[in-house]
Design an enzyme around this catalytic site. Structure first.
Site, PDB file in Angstrom:
ATOM      1  N   ASP A 384       0.834  -1.196   0.000  1.00 28.35           N
ATOM      2  CA  ASP A 384       0.000   0.000   0.000  1.00 28.35           C
ATOM      3  C   ASP A 384       0.873   1.253   0.000  1.00 28.35           C
ATOM      4  O   ASP A 384       1.722   1.436   0.871  1.00 28.35           O
ATOM      5  CB  ASP A 384      -0.900  -0.018   1.245  1.00 28.35           C
ATOM      6  CG  ASP A 384      -1.951   1.075   1.221  1.00 28.35           C
ATOM      7  OD1 ASP A 384      -2.830   1.026   0.355  1.00 28.35           O
ATOM      8  OD2 ASP A 384      -1.880   1.964   2.091  1.00 28.35           O
ATOM      9  N   GLU A 413       1.377  -0.566  -5.111  1.00 26.56           N
ATOM     10  CA  GLU A 413       0.157   0.217  -5.317  1.00 26.56           C
ATOM     11  C   GLU A 413       0.561   1.689  -5.245  1.00 26.56           C
ATOM     12  O   GLU A 413       0.467   2.338  -4.218  1.00 26.56           O
ATOM     13  CB  GLU A 413      -0.885  -0.126  -4.236  1.00 26.56           C
ATOM     14  CG  GLU A 413      -2.241   0.506  -4.472  1.00 26.56           C
ATOM     15  CD  GLU A 413      -2.524   1.694  -3.551  1.00 26.56           C
ATOM     16  OE1 GLU A 413      -3.584   2.309  -3.707  1.00 26.56           O
ATOM     17  OE2 GLU A 413      -1.691   1.999  -2.677  1.00 26.56           O
TER      18      GLU A 413
END
Length: 655
Positions: A384, A413
């Site tokens: 993330d 990401e």
């Protein structure tokens, strides 16, 4: 470089060789270099490559490219995971020098007297070659040398055996004045690093029950979520990605739709990690235990899927790290710890980490957490927002993990600046999210793909039409045809693609003024009636399953380097193909970007890219409808998005 000849512009080389290039097991990796020499003597160029254990593989001879450019090309195919290296060598090739000269002189009408020296010089070269060629070819080379020295033979009889050695001595050359470049590295992953189909769901929503105003009545568990795995596997996905499964912070917990004040029953955001129940190495108690998680992984493996875990390096205010390691965070002037902000957005339920206070302590703690999950069967991490953490940390962590577990993969990401996205790929991330979502015209998509092809040696794209955070306006307003269009583009253009659950149910309602879902699953349980939707014909699941089946059945779709675009005279249509170099399997796609109107177009196909001569006719079979067509270089195509927004053709072998 050491030696006699210049060797320049070696590829693959990432940032002048500072970082390893990327490949996967079985991939044909193109190697190129510019090399040249003075005069008219022949130059040879080859690749020497070494496996992860340092063993030398048979060298690969490189062939010249377009005349006059002095560019040489070859391919290597690594067969094991690990760090491979290669060097490029240039050398004087006396056999080719001799052969070219003799052929030209004979062509100019010169006879035995003119060629006397050439014949004996050629025999000396073949004496050297006889020591190099495989044993079963040695007598053939020595006989050719004897023929060159036999003055009783005609000119043709003397030179023909030596000229016929061209192919043998191409692969087994006499090499003199060898020049060698520095060593270049290629990190080779298992094939899942390049070819993968991801499906994201929240385990807490599977088997959950909710009441009025989205009040949780029953929380999903790993056991109830495992019941969803067979259906996901039946759609052809091979990676099951779970948002964070750790305890969720109770302090400053967000409510439904990201409201600042949560009701007592609100479940909070999984990305607000940590509470008095544990941190990044713990499991949310309502999901189950560590043993339950292992069983969940086992069910996924039984159905041919891997489980990808979310690695979100941030903490809720009540995470154990806040109490035990306050140095991991930023303390403001008033003594409070800074929460995350992306003005005007505020994330009061999340504390970002500070990589400059106690870098080594934080680094070692994260490594411990990652290896804890690797030890429990997790081999893929979706990371993330890696672009908000120190890059030197990621470079260290990924390399450190791969020292003991080289098959672990990391998906970045990172929807951010191109330089940062490329940088994350260079330092070791296996795959990356991309700007695919925001490329909504045929021209934009072609331009973007051509750009991605230039970065393939370090950044592997993974295309997602939606995520919990991203619901593009094209899906909000494009209707079911647009969902098909985006899934065709994502699954056919790149070897890796993914989708967030609910996409197959055409979920498309956004929070007003935002590019994200209303009643977002990040903040509430969202059980779905999968079976009811499919029974009522309100599900894209069969279509998604067919696309993944097409991918599995056609090896051409397992690669990215083979992508080629073809001309079509309608700006709403995109035409592209992929051809597998080993099997000849060829997929040709024509897709519309207009979800509302019928579009016509006329193609001008690059026939060699399809393995065909320019004049050939061939048969194509549409893998979605089963229809068969006879095509050539020029074809008229009609696409009605309400019938089928794309043709996915497989080119049939010639009869």
């Amino acid at each position: 470089m050491t030696g006699r000849f210049p060797i320049e512009d070696v590829t693959p080389s990432v940032s002048c060789g500072r970082y390893p290039a990327k490949a996967v097991v079985g991939e044909l990796v193109p190697v190129s270099a510019v090399s040249y020499r003075e005069g008219h003597h022949a130059l040879g160029v080859n690749v020497v490559w070494r496996g992860p254990d340092g063993e030398t593989e048979p060298f690969t001879r490189m062939r010249p490219g377009e005349p006059g450019l002095d560019q040489w090309h070859g391919t290597i195919r690594p067969d094991r995971v690990g760090r491979w290296t290669f060097t490029v060598e240039a050398f004087d090739d006396p056999y080719r020098t001799w052969r070219d000269a003799v052929v030209k002189k004979i062509g100019a009408g010169q006879g035995l007297e003119d060629l006397a020296n050439d014949l004996y010089e050629g025999a000396e070269v073949l004496d050297l070659a006889a020591k190099i060629v495989p044993g079963h070819d040695e007598d053939r080379v020595r006989d050719a040398a004897s023929a060159l020295r036999d003055e009783q033979r005609s000119l043709f009889a003397r030179v023909s055996p030596a000229l016929d050695l061209e192919e043998l001595l191409w692969h087994n050359p006499v090499r003199q004045l060898v020049t060698t470049t520095r060593s270049y590295a290629i990190w080779v992953d298992r094939k899942r690093a390049l070819y993968s189909a991801w499906y994201e769901f929240f385990p807490r929503s599977e088997g959950a029950e909710i009441g009025p105003e989205a009040t949780p009545i029953k929380h999903g568990t790993f056991a109830t979520a495992a019941e969803r795995i067979p259906a996901v596997a039946a759609l052809g996905f091979n990676v099951l990605y779970l948002p964070p499964i750790h305890p969720i912070g109770k302090v400053n917990r967000k409510g439904r739709n990201n409201t600042l004040v949560a009701r007592p029953e609100d479940v909070g955001s999984p990305w607000a990690i940590g509470s008095d129940e544990g941190g990044h190495d713990a499991i949310h108690p309502q999901l189950g235990t560590l043993e339950d998680f292992r069983r969940f992984i086992g069910v996924a493996q039984d159905h041919g899927m891997e489980v990808a875990m979310d690695l979100a390096l941030q903490a809720a205010p009540d995470h154990p790290w806040v109490r035990e390691h306050p140095e991991f965070f930023t303390t403001r002037a008033d003594g409070t710890i800074a929460f995350a902000e992306n003005p005007p957005k505020k994330y009061q339920d999340i504390y970002p980490l500070n990589w400059d206070n106690d870098y080594k302590g934080l680094r070692d703690e994260v490594y411990r957490v990652v290896m804890h999950w690797v030890g429990n069967g997790v081999k893929i991490f979706r990371v993330d927002n890696p672009h908000t953490k120190a890059l030197n940390f990621w470079q260290w962590l990924i390399a450190k993990v791969k020292e003991s577990d080289p098959d672990v993969l990391f998906l970045a990401e990172a929807f951010t600046r191109p330089a940062m996205m490329n940088g994350l790929g260079k330092i070791g991330f296996t795959q990356s999210y991309t700007y695919f979502t925001w490329r909504t015209t045929a021209w934009e998509m072609r331009q973007y793909m051509e750009q991605l092809l230039t970065t393939i040696d370090w950044m592997r794209p993974n295309f997602w039409p939606n995520t919990p955070d991203i619901l593009h306006e094209s899906l909000q307003h494009g209707g079911p045809p647009m969902f098909k269009i985006r899934s065709v583009l994502a699954s056919m253009l790149t070897p890796s693609w993914g989708m967030y659950s609910g996409f197959e149910l055409f979920e498309h309602v956004a929070r007003p003024g935002a590019e994200e879902y209303i009643d977002n699953e990040k903040f509430e349980l969202k059980p779905r009636d999968w079976a009811g939707a499919e029974k009522a014909g309100r599900s894209l699941a069969p279509y998604i399953g067919r696309l993944n089946q097409i991918r599995d059945e056609n090896p051409a779709l397992h690669w990215l380097r083979n992508l080629r675009f073809h001309e079509i005279d309608n700006s709403n249509l995109l035409c592209f193909s992929k051809r597998d170099p080993d099997t000849g399997n060829t997929v040709l796609v024509v897709v519309t970007f207009d979800s509302a109107n019928v579009q016509w177009g006329n193609t001008v196909l690059d026939m060699p890219a399809l393995g065909k001569d320019w004049h050939e006719r061939f048969t194509v079979v549409d893998q979605i409808t089963g229809a068969t067509y006879e095509w050539g270089q020029h074809n008229a195509v009609r696409i009605d998005p309400y019938v089928e927004p794309a043709h996915v053709f497989v080119v049939q072998p010639a009869q």
